[in-house]
Design a protein around this motif. Structure first.
Motif, PDB file in Angstrom:
ATOM      1  N   GLY A   1       0.812  -1.203   0.000  1.00  0.00           N
ATOM      2  CA  GLY A   1       0.000   0.000   0.000  1.00  0.00           C
ATOM      3  C   GLY A   1       0.847   1.255   0.000  1.00  0.00           C
ATOM      4  N   ASP A   2       1.965   1.214   0.727  1.00  0.00           N
ATOM      5  CA  ASP A   2       2.883   2.343   0.767  1.00  0.00           C
ATOM      6  C   ASP A   2       3.497   2.592  -0.609  1.00  0.00           C
ATOM      7  N   MET A   3       3.823   1.513  -1.329  1.00  0.00           N
ATOM      8  CA  MET A   3       4.370   1.641  -2.681  1.00  0.00           C
ATOM      9  C   MET A   3       3.341   2.268  -3.622  1.00  0.00           C
ATOM     10  N   GLY A   4       2.073   1.848  -3.452  1.00  0.00           N
ATOM     11  CA  GLY A   4       1.008   2.404  -4.289  1.00  0.00           C
ATOM     12  C   GLY A   4       0.805   3.887  -4.025  1.00  0.00           C
ATOM     13  N   TYR A   5       0.873   4.281  -2.761  1.00  0.00           N
ATOM     14  CA  TYR A   5       0.707   5.690  -2.409  1.00  0.00           C
ATOM     15  C   TYR A   5       1.879   6.520  -2.928  1.00  0.00           C
ATOM     16  N   THR A   6       3.093   5.958  -2.861  1.00  0.00           N
ATOM     17  CA  THR A   6       4.269   6.654  -3.387  1.00  0.00           C
ATOM     18  C   THR A   6       4.136   6.890  -4.891  1.00  0.00           C
ATOM     19  N   PHE A   7       3.638   5.873  -5.599  1.00  0.00           N
ATOM     20  CA  PHE A   7       3.416   6.028  -7.046  1.00  0.00           C
ATOM     21  C   PHE A   7       2.355   7.087  -7.319  1.00  0.00           C
ATOM     22  N   LEU A   8       1.318   7.090  -6.498  1.00  0.00           N
ATOM     23  CA  LEU A   8       0.232   8.067  -6.658  1.00  0.00           C
ATOM     24  C   LEU A   8       0.749   9.490  -6.458  1.00  0.00           C
ATOM     25  N   LEU A   9       1.663   9.675  -5.498  1.00  0.00           N
ATOM     26  CA  LEU A   9       2.250  10.995  -5.270  1.00  0.00           C
ATOM     27  C   LEU A   9       3.110  11.426  -6.453  1.00  0.00           C
ATOM     28  N   TRP A  10       3.826  10.470  -7.030  1.00  0.00           N
ATOM     29  CA  TRP A  10       4.628  10.785  -8.223  1.00  0.00           C
ATOM     30  C   TRP A  10       3.725  11.218  -9.373  1.00  0.00           C
ATOM     31  N   LEU A  11       2.657  10.457  -9.577  1.00  0.00           N
ATOM     32  CA  LEU A  11       1.709  10.790 -10.637  1.00  0.00           C
ATOM     33  C   LEU A  11       1.053  12.142 -10.353  1.00  0.00           C
ATOM     34  N   ASN A  12       0.813  12.411  -9.099  1.00  0.00           N
ATOM     35  CA  ASN A  12       0.199  13.674  -8.701  1.00  0.00           C
ATOM     36  C   ASN A  12       1.101  14.859  -9.059  1.00  0.00           C
ATOM     37  N   ARG A  13       2.430  14.696  -8.875  1.00  0.00           N
ATOM     38  CA  ARG A  13       3.368  15.762  -9.218  1.00  0.00           C
ATOM     39  C   ARG A  13       3.366  16.029 -10.710  1.00  0.00           C
ATOM     40  N   VAL A  14       3.270  14.951 -11.499  1.00  0.00           N
ATOM     41  CA  VAL A  14       3.236  15.107 -12.954  1.00  0.00           C
ATOM     42  C   VAL A  14       1.969  15.854 -13.383  1.00  0.00           C
ATOM     43  N   VAL A  15       0.828  15.418 -12.828  1.00  0.00           N
ATOM     44  CA  VAL A  15      -0.449  16.055 -13.178  1.00  0.00           C
ATOM     45  C   VAL A  15      -0.439  17.535 -12.828  1.00  0.00           C
ATOM     46  N   ASN A  16       0.065  17.859 -11.630  1.00  0.00           N
ATOM     47  CA  ASN A  16       0.042  19.252 -11.184  1.00  0.00           C
ATOM     48  C   ASN A  16       1.087  20.117 -11.883  1.00  0.00           C
TER      49      ASN A  16
ATOM     50  N   TYR B   1       1.573  20.045 -15.115  1.00  0.00           N
ATOM     51  CA  TYR B   1       0.852  20.535 -16.294  1.00  0.00           C
ATOM     52  C   TYR B   1      -0.312  21.444 -15.912  1.00  0.00           C
ATOM     53  N   ARG B   2      -0.888  21.222 -14.729  1.00  0.00           N
ATOM     54  CA  ARG B   2      -1.963  22.105 -14.272  1.00  0.00           C
ATOM     55  C   ARG B   2      -1.420  23.506 -13.994  1.00  0.00           C
ATOM     56  N   ARG B   3      -0.214  23.578 -13.408  1.00  0.00           N
ATOM     57  CA  ARG B   3       0.394  24.892 -13.146  1.00  0.00           C
ATOM     58  C   ARG B   3       0.673  25.634 -14.450  1.00  0.00           C
ATOM     59  N   LYS B   4       1.136  24.889 -15.452  1.00  0.00           N
ATOM     60  CA  LYS B   4       1.416  25.508 -16.755  1.00  0.00           C
ATOM     61  C   LYS B   4       0.146  26.057 -17.379  1.00  0.00           C
ATOM     62  N   SER B   5      -0.979  25.425 -17.078  1.00  0.00           N
ATOM     63  CA  SER B   5      -2.268  25.858 -17.630  1.00  0.00           C
ATOM     64  C   SER B   5      -2.965  26.879 -16.734  1.00  0.00           C
ATOM     65  N   GLY B   6      -2.299  27.254 -15.638  1.00  0.00           N
ATOM     66  CA  GLY B   6      -2.879  28.235 -14.729  1.00  0.00           C
ATOM     67  C   GLY B   6      -3.956  27.674 -13.822  1.00  0.00           C
ATOM     68  N   LEU B   7      -3.973  26.368 -13.656  1.00  0.00           N
ATOM     69  CA  LEU B   7      -4.979  25.719 -12.812  1.00  0.00           C
ATOM     70  C   LEU B   7      -4.452  25.513 -11.395  1.00  0.00           C
ATOM     71  N   PRO B   8      -5.329  25.484 -10.388  1.00  0.00           N
ATOM     72  CA  PRO B   8      -4.886  25.303  -9.000  1.00  0.00           C
ATOM     73  C   PRO B   8      -4.438  23.875  -8.728  1.00  0.00           C
ATOM     74  N   TYR B   9      -3.819  23.678  -7.557  1.00  0.00           N
ATOM     75  CA  TYR B   9      -3.338  22.366  -7.143  1.00  0.00           C
ATOM     76  C   TYR B   9      -4.505  21.390  -7.000  1.00  0.00           C
ATOM     77  N   PHE B  10      -4.274  20.166  -7.455  1.00  0.00           N
ATOM     78  CA  PHE B  10      -5.299  19.127  -7.373  1.00  0.00           C
ATOM     79  C   PHE B  10      -4.697  17.896  -6.712  1.00  0.00           C
ATOM     80  N   SER B  11      -5.342  17.411  -5.632  1.00  0.00           N
ATOM     81  CA  SER B  11      -4.847  16.241  -4.917  1.00  0.00           C
ATOM     82  C   SER B  11      -5.498  14.983  -5.465  1.00  0.00           C
ATOM     83  N   LEU B  12      -4.706  14.184  -6.152  1.00  0.00           N
ATOM     84  CA  LEU B  12      -5.199  12.950  -6.743  1.00  0.00           C
ATOM     85  C   LEU B  12      -5.573  11.937  -5.667  1.00  0.00           C
ATOM     86  N   SER B  13      -4.743  11.848  -4.625  1.00  0.00           N
ATOM     87  CA  SER B  13      -5.002  10.861  -3.580  1.00  0.00           C
ATOM     88  C   SER B  13      -6.269  11.205  -2.799  1.00  0.00           C
ATOM     89  N   GLN B  14      -6.459  12.502  -2.495  1.00  0.00           N
ATOM     90  CA  GLN B  14      -7.665  12.902  -1.780  1.00  0.00           C
ATOM     91  C   GLN B  14      -8.910  12.663  -2.629  1.00  0.00           C
TER      92      GLN B  14
END
Length: 291
Positions: free
Chosen positions: A136-151, A153-166
């Motif tokens: 589960g810890d490995m899955g959450y770590t991967f989710l955080l990595w994916l979250n950084r990638v998503v955000n 591109y969101r910052r580049k588009s002027g969009l606010p922070y989005f929490s994938l895990s939440q």
């Protein structure tokens, strides 16, 4: 803006991981003062440090800030063990001056008693099936990595922070059910110990609400939420979110106070009641409930 509290509780900093917001929490503790600082578990992520994590200078600065709080403001610091920093079990309990390292604690303030524990003891997966917890810890770590990638591109588009895990926690029925059961069981435990409230962390979900007459409070985390629990000098608790803090305003207030020594004398003196800390009494509870 109030920056001096009686007690501040933080948890789930996960120092040693890429997702840890060490700089942010050090900045937070530099601006906010307290008489009692409670580090409620998973401050150091021993699991990740054993695998792919790394210890950086900013992680050391966090503890330097803690030491300055003890030295400059006589802050009492209580470091409670979590599941990711379970290596502390080898030295528990330990006290060095105003630094206490222990399993959990009972906090008494303004006629109320609060059980403070990280919360992983109530997580049967973490306690009994350690290998599943690691997955589960490995899955959450991967989710955080994916979250950084998503955000990114969101910052580049002027969009606010989005929490994938939440978002996932709020949408997956099993996750919602687990969190609800987790909170309910903690409230039951606090009631069994004769406490008025429970203060925990572990699930990275900041919350303050009543459950069957028990005050349930979760300090959140410093990976995504970046939140802390704070008690003022009248016994009122609140959640503080780093992203909502006006640091410029705090600096102006501090400069004004420093430049006008008479203002300090004009402030009303609030009578403080003694805070007592003691280990929970196990006579009425099964030993298995202990961390």
């Amino acid at each position: 803006m109030q920056t001096h509290y009686k007690t501040i509780v933080i948890s789930d900093v996960h120092l040693g991981t890429k997702g840890s917001k060490a700089k942010e929490i050090a900045r937070f503790l530099k601006q906010y003062r307290c008489e009692n600082l409670i580090l409620n578990g998973d401050i150091i992520d021993g699991w990740q440090l054993k695998k792919s994590g790394s210890w950086k200078r900013k992680h050391t600065r966090f503890f330097n800030r803690i030491l300055k709080m003890i030295e400059n403001h006589s802050t009492s610091v209580f470091y409670l063990r979590g599941n990711h920093d379970d290596f502390l079990e080898q030295i528990l309990p330990l006290q060095i001056g105003k630094l206490h390292i222990q399993t959990d604690m009972i906090y008494e303030s303004w006629g109320k008693k609060y059980l403070i524990t990280h919360g992983d003891v109530f997580d049967s997966v973490t306690t009994n099936l350690r290998w599943i917890a690691y997955l589960g810890d490995m899955g959450y770590t991967f989710l955080l990595w994916l979250n950084r990638v998503v955000n990114h591109y969101r910052r580049k588009s002027g969009l606010p922070y989005f929490s994938l895990s939440q978002y996932i926690k709020g949408k997956v029925k099993s996750a919602v059910s687990y969190i609800d059961q987790y909170e309910t069981e903690l409230a039951k435990m606090a009631k069994a110990k004769g406490c008025d409230g429970i203060i925990c962390g572990h699930i990275h979900k900041a919350e303050c609400r009543l459950i069957d007459g028990i005050e349930y409070m979760n300090s959140g985390d410093w990976v995504e939420t970046m939140s802390a629990l704070a008690e003022d000098h009248e016994g009122n608790w609140q959640l503080i979110y780093y992203n909502e803090i006006d640091f410029k305003g705090i600096q102006i207030d501090n400069q004004t106070s420093a430049g006008s020594p008479d203002l300090e004398n004009e402030r009303p003196v609030i009578p403080l009641r003694k805070v007592s800390f003691e280990l929970p009494i196990d006579d009425i509870n099964p030993p298995s409930y202990r961390l």
